[in-house]
Scaffold this motif. Structure first.
Motif, PDB file in Angstrom:
ATOM      1  N   SER B 191     -37.625  -7.899   3.658  1.00  0.00           N
ATOM      2  CA  SER B 191     -38.431  -8.191   2.396  1.00  0.00           C
ATOM      3  C   SER B 191     -39.343  -9.324   2.361  1.00  0.00           C
ATOM      4  O   SER B 191     -38.620 -10.442   2.648  1.00  0.00           O
ATOM      5  CB  SER B 191     -37.683  -7.963   1.163  1.00  0.00           C
ATOM      6  OG  SER B 191     -38.511  -8.242  -0.276  1.00  0.00           O
ATOM      7  N   ILE B 311     -30.538  -8.092  -0.665  1.00  0.00           N
ATOM      8  CA  ILE B 311     -29.393  -6.916  -0.373  1.00  0.00           C
ATOM      9  C   ILE B 311     -29.076  -7.230   1.088  1.00  0.00           C
ATOM     10  O   ILE B 311     -29.377  -7.719   1.892  1.00  0.00           O
ATOM     11  CB  ILE B 311     -30.634  -5.496  -0.102  1.00  0.00           C
ATOM     12  CG1 ILE B 311     -31.404  -5.269  -1.457  1.00  0.00           C
ATOM     13  CG2 ILE B 311     -29.986  -4.466   0.361  1.00  0.00           C
ATOM     14  CD1 ILE B 311     -30.389  -4.913  -2.553  1.00  0.00           C
ATOM     15  N   LEU B 327     -32.490   1.206  -3.501  1.00  0.00           N
ATOM     16  CA  LEU B 327     -32.218  -0.153  -3.326  1.00  0.00           C
ATOM     17  C   LEU B 327     -33.540  -0.957  -3.689  1.00  0.00           C
ATOM     18  O   LEU B 327     -34.714  -0.580  -3.036  1.00  0.00           O
ATOM     19  CB  LEU B 327     -31.875  -0.687  -2.053  1.00  0.00           C
ATOM     20  CG  LEU B 327     -30.645  -0.094  -1.592  1.00  0.00           C
ATOM     21  CD1 LEU B 327     -30.019  -0.676  -0.133  1.00  0.00           C
ATOM     22  CD2 LEU B 327     -29.382  -0.707  -2.173  1.00  0.00           C
ATOM     23  N   ASP B 329     -35.350  -4.315  -3.392  1.00  0.00           N
ATOM     24  CA  ASP B 329     -34.986  -5.607  -2.480  1.00  0.00           C
ATOM     25  C   ASP B 329     -36.064  -6.585  -2.634  1.00  0.00           C
ATOM     26  O   ASP B 329     -37.141  -6.465  -2.058  1.00  0.00           O
ATOM     27  CB  ASP B 329     -34.935  -5.083  -1.073  1.00  0.00           C
ATOM     28  CG  ASP B 329     -34.395  -5.767   0.105  1.00  0.00           C
ATOM     29  OD1 ASP B 329     -34.484  -7.423  -0.294  1.00  0.00           O
ATOM     30  OD2 ASP B 329     -34.074  -5.613   1.232  1.00  0.00           O
ATOM     31  N   SER B 332     -34.011  -9.692   1.864  1.00  0.00           N
ATOM     32  CA  SER B 332     -33.002  -8.802   2.772  1.00  0.00           C
ATOM     33  C   SER B 332     -31.984  -9.973   3.463  1.00  0.00           C
ATOM     34  O   SER B 332     -32.507 -10.614   4.173  1.00  0.00           O
ATOM     35  CB  SER B 332     -33.539  -8.214   3.746  1.00  0.00           C
ATOM     36  OG  SER B 332     -34.619  -7.517   3.148  1.00  0.00           O
ATOM     37  N   ALA B 337     -29.986  -4.716   6.460  1.00  0.00           N
ATOM     38  CA  ALA B 337     -30.793  -4.585   5.314  1.00  0.00           C
ATOM     39  C   ALA B 337     -32.309  -4.623   5.877  1.00  0.00           C
ATOM     40  O   ALA B 337     -33.181  -3.941   5.255  1.00  0.00           O
ATOM     41  CB  ALA B 337     -30.644  -5.841   4.346  1.00  0.00           C
ATOM     42  N   ILE B 341     -34.886  -1.702   5.323  1.00  0.00           N
ATOM     43  CA  ILE B 341     -35.939  -1.727   4.713  1.00  0.00           C
ATOM     44  C   ILE B 341     -37.238  -1.223   5.307  1.00  0.00           C
ATOM     45  O   ILE B 341     -38.191  -0.730   4.773  1.00  0.00           O
ATOM     46  CB  ILE B 341     -36.248  -3.286   3.983  1.00  0.00           C
ATOM     47  CG1 ILE B 341     -37.221  -3.063   3.002  1.00  0.00           C
ATOM     48  CG2 ILE B 341     -36.769  -3.943   5.174  1.00  0.00           C
ATOM     49  CD1 ILE B 341     -37.472  -4.316   1.975  1.00  0.00           C
ATOM     50  N   HIS B 347     -35.462   2.340   0.029  1.00  0.00           N
ATOM     51  CA  HIS B 347     -35.144   1.121   0.212  1.00  0.00           C
ATOM     52  C   HIS B 347     -36.409   0.186  -0.162  1.00  0.00           C
ATOM     53  O   HIS B 347     -37.331   0.015   0.654  1.00  0.00           O
ATOM     54  CB  HIS B 347     -34.376   0.673   1.481  1.00  0.00           C
ATOM     55  CG  HIS B 347     -34.066  -0.891   1.503  1.00  0.00           C
ATOM     56  ND1 HIS B 347     -33.111  -1.313   2.361  1.00  0.00           N
ATOM     57  CD2 HIS B 347     -34.401  -1.980   0.936  1.00  0.00           C
ATOM     58  CE1 HIS B 347     -32.992  -2.430   2.187  1.00  0.00           C
ATOM     59  NE2 HIS B 347     -33.619  -3.087   1.469  1.00  0.00           N
ATOM     60  N   GLU B 349     -39.213  -2.505  -1.329  1.00  0.00           N
ATOM     61  CA  GLU B 349     -39.426  -3.956  -1.213  1.00  0.00           C
ATOM     62  C   GLU B 349     -40.141  -4.158  -2.676  1.00  0.00           C
ATOM     63  O   GLU B 349     -41.083  -3.554  -3.023  1.00  0.00           O
ATOM     64  CB  GLU B 349     -40.350  -4.345  -0.059  1.00  0.00           C
ATOM     65  CG  GLU B 349     -41.047  -5.785  -0.129  1.00  0.00           C
ATOM     66  CD  GLU B 349     -41.848  -5.887   1.100  1.00  0.00           C
ATOM     67  OE1 GLU B 349     -42.714  -5.180   1.382  1.00  0.00           O
ATOM     68  OE2 GLU B 349     -41.748  -7.036   1.722  1.00  0.00           O
TER      69      GLU B 349
END
Lengths: 295, 516
Positions: B191, B311, B327, B329, B332, B337, B341, B347, B349
């Protein structure tokens, strides 16, 4: 009947562990003055344990001290300093080889208890059997004093004395464990198993605990708090065992109220030892107060 | 001297900070007016590459001058090469008196001390810790540092409290037209959440990358419409310091015990039901709580809606195994993670603004049920200090502490009662970071201590029967008994740090330590 599924060793020179060991809720604590403490730290550790005992906060744990061996110069000072405080439930004596050693410790304890105005005999003795001689004399040791409440076969020292070493399977200890059980039961004391040294091997600990439970051991010494829940889980009775124990206890209660001796549960005779066992099962399941003696 | 609602003395004016607004309660301050904005600029088809030869060329092209404000994100954590390289270049170019506005600094940035001493950096708005924290605490900067939470920082930017002149955005992948991505490249960090607001609000945005890819880069975190300049470095960071390997659950028995109590508290709370959302972070206790909660969720057939915040691979497993649906995030922490992502559309961002800014139309922390946080100390009123150590020195940034505590329905602080001989509960915290009004419980190895205003939680724990409750008075008494009295910190009158609540009001100030 006191639960002794787990007795946790706490290094006598580590205030952090000594103060907080009880928070992990083992059945008992062993404040260690022997192997965990280097010779030059013996006095400091003894003073530390004295102060921790004075503080007296141990939850519902049975509190014991592993004193130095009776073949050393330290053991007498250990008990002279700590027993008079009145807080100890027992002492764990290392390398007990024969009945004479127990008698020597018994006499010394009596003297100290009397001087301190404590009930004589209050301090129990836990015997560590760490030599072939000790194992050979288990029954004599266990009956050498009414203070003796448990016998514990050693691990490393014992296997060295046997001229072997500890294997993951524990082959070398199998016969010893069985003979200790027979002697302990004959003498009417608890049999507690040695520590499981591989502290990150949770599966191995579980397997060994299942094995020693099946042999008849009452519990195990513990060297790491993370081992406690694993051992407790093995010793916790199954739903089926609890159900049966409840039935037996209820039937016995009813029989007692009606003035009867033996009763039947599920077509089997229930007499005093069976009731005692059932009560013990309920204690282990946490359904009766710990330390309750209904037998 | 005027006091804020917590009784902390806050001068009306602080040299180097300006006029203060005292903290008057969680929601007391209401925003007014419009968002601030960056300067307008135009780009046309005659220029199709924003790449410049090196950092110095980028700095020159950005128009950065002495006295301006530069910003950085901390996604490269302790592996970051960019902050030091940019400030080194500024120093060589004769630029001075900069205001440094990072989302966080790490140990790797201790090199900045020489630039503080030489006057290249005049002011820091952001967390200072380690050697820089010690230096600031001892009076090594002329202007006080300003500590803001992860949500308070974007709030300060969008409201115009802080104007970023040049944002340097480290980008693990970029194309020549400034499309940026965090999850690809040798310095991948996952992220880029903390960089979004800076990219949108700075007058000039310089992307710094070590992985220039053909246009258009994909996936894109921060699109080309924000980046003015792309600078290429041989390496923007050390992967070993950017992400950790597999995050393991602690085997420390004390931390495991605390985690067990915390997870029992969560299980006993009214929030442990289908759709539960939680943030537990990456600390030893937090991760273990997550593991215990997973067991409880499995046993009781409960599935969560989302996991939030920083995360880890452990959360990625929860997502894969269906224990949470999504998730969100903002940062990360480990390789798993970062991988997730990049690959998993569930997942997501999110920016720091989205994560935690109290002054937008609705931030992620508002949807949070449970958060587990740490503390250096906590007092009888449940006020929490995460900024200063027992010796009064600046130690940690605020992170998302204030924001998640304010947003979550159940805010749990988990901390051993003693660190060495330093107790975590005191009569009064040295500095307040997060007020007791947004903190619900403290979990130590002695049990669970619940804020008396949460009578409902006390009842729920009593009903559950397996949560050992201990009152704050009992805990403080125990700490006193075990540790004895602590000497008060001796300080000068000069303020070296200002701790803002997430809405920009001042919750506390930190004073210069007296020389020993």
């Amino acid at each position: 009947m006191r639960l002794r599924r787990t007795m946790l060793y706490l290094p006598g020179n580590n205030p952090n562990m000594l103060l907080r060991g009880h928070l992990f809720a083992p059945d008992g604590l062993i404040l260690d003055l022997e192997d965990a403490v280097a010779v030059r730290e013996k006095d400091a550790a003894r003073i530390l344990i004295r102060d921790v005992l004075k503080r007296g906060e141990f939850g519902s744990c049975e509190v014991t001290v592993r004193i130095n061996g009776l073949d050393t110069e330290y053991w007498r000072k250990d008990i002279e300093t700590l027993v008079p405080l009145g807080r100890l439930d027992g002492v764990r004596a290392p390398k007990v080889d024969d009945a004479a050693t127990v008698k020597q410790l018994d006499e010394a304890l009596s003297e100290i208890e009397e001087k301190a105005g404590l009930e004589v005999g209050k301090t129990k003795i836990f015997c560590l059997l760490e030599t072939a001689r000790g194992i050979f004399n288990t029954y004599d040791i266990a009956t050498a004093s009414p203070r003796v409440t448990a016998v514990i076969p050693g691990g490393e020292d014992l296997t060295a004395d046997l001229r072997t070493n500890r294997s993951p399977e524990g082959t070398e200890l199998e016969g010893i464990r069985k003979s200790v059980i027979v002697a302990a039961r004959a003498a009417g004391v608890d049999a507690l198993d040695t520590v499981f040294p591989r502290i990150t091997d949770d599966e191995g600990l579980k397997r060994e605990t299942e094995f020693i439970k099946q042999l008849g051991f009452d519990g195990k010494s513990v060297i790491h708090p993370n081992q406690i829940p694993i051992i407790h889980e093995v010793f916790t009775p199954t739903e089926k065992e609890i159900e049966r124990a409840r039935k037996i206890v209820a039937a016995a209660k009813e029989a007692a109220e009606r003035g009867l001796g033996a009763v039947q549960v599920d077509g089997r005779m229930v007499d005093a030892p069976v009731v005692k066992r059932a009560l013990f099962t309920l204690t282990r399941a946490g359904l009766l107060e710990e330390g309750t003696d209904n037998a | 001297m005027p006091k804020n609602i917590l009784g902390r003395e806050i001068p009306e004016f602080i040299e180097g900070y300006g006029k203060t607004l005292p903290f008057m309660g969680e929601h007391a301050r209401k925003p007014e007016g419009n968002r601030a904005g960056p300067k307008l600029r135009a780009a046309f088809s005659d220029r199709t590459s924003k790449v410049v030869p090196d950092l110095k060329a980028a700095i020159a092209a950005s128009g950065l001058k002495s006295g301006m404000t530069v910003s950085f994100h901390h996604h490269l954590r302790n592996g970051d090469f960019v902050v030091n390289a940019v400030i080194d270049a500024c120093a060589e170019m004769g630029i001075r008196d900069l205001t440094l506005f990072p989302t966080a600094l790490f140990g790797v940035h201790k090199k900045l001390i020489e630039h503080i001493k030489s006057g290249v950096i005049r002011r820091i708005m952001g967390s200072v810790n380690g050697p820089i924290g010690q230096m600031v605490s001892e009076g090594g900067m002329d202007v006080p540092v300003v500590l803001r939470s992860h949500g308070g920082r974007p709030r300060a930017v969008v409201s115009g409290d802080v104007k970023i002149d040049v944002a340097f955005v480290a980008a693990p992948t970029a194309d020549a037209y400034g499309n940026l991505c965090g999850s690809q490249g040798k310095s991948a960090c996952g992220s880029l959440g903390y960089a979004f607001t800076d990219a949108m609000y700075a007058d000039c945005v310089v992307a710094v990358t070590d992985n220039l890819v053909p246009f258009p880069a994909a996936p894109v975190s921060i699109p080309q419409i924000y980046a003015d300049i792309v600078a290429v470095m041989e390496s923007i960071g050390d992967p070993a310091g950017i992400v950790s390997g597999t995050t393991r659950i602690t085997r420390d028995p004390l931390r495991l015990l605390i985690s067990k109590y915390a997870s029992r508290l969560i299980e006993a709370s009214p929030y442990f039901k289908e759709g539960i959302s939680f943030q537990t972070g990456a600390g030893g206790i937090s991760l273990a709580v997550t593991a215990f909660m997973k067991e409880a969720m499995k046993k009781r057939g409960v599935r969560g809606s989302f996991g939030l915040g920083g995360i880890t691979g452990y959360f990625v497993d929860l997502l894969k195994e269906g224990y949470v649906e999504k998730l969100m995030d903002v940062q990360s922490f480990d390789l798993e993670a970062v991988k997730s992502i990049a690959e998993n559309p569930n997942h997501i961002e999110i920016s720091a603004d989205w994560y935690a800014n109290p002054w937008n139309a609705g931030t992620a922390v508002n949807m949070l049920d449970v958060v587990i946080l740490g503390a250096t100390e906590m007092d009888r009123d449940f006020n929490v200090n995460v900024n200063t150590e027992a010796d009064g020195a600046l130690l940690h940034g605020i992170g998302g502490h204030q924001d998640t505590a304010a947003g979550a329905k159940l805010t749990i602080i988990s901390q051993p009662l003693l660190r060495g001989r330093i107790p975590c509960v005191v009569d009064q915290v040295y500095s307040v970071t997060t007020p007791g009004e947004v903190v619900d419980a403290l979990v130590t190895e002695y049990g669970v201590t619940i804020n008396p205003r949460r009578k409902d939680l006390i009842d729920a724990c009593q009903a559950a029967g397996n949560v050992p409750l201990v009152s704050m008075d009992e805990l403080v008494a125990r700490a006193h008994e075990m540790c004895g009295p602590t000497d008060p910190v001796e300080t000068e009158n000069r303020i070296i740090g200002v701790i803002e609540w997430r809405d920009g009001t001042v919750i506390d100030v930190v004073k210069q330590l007296k020389k020993k």
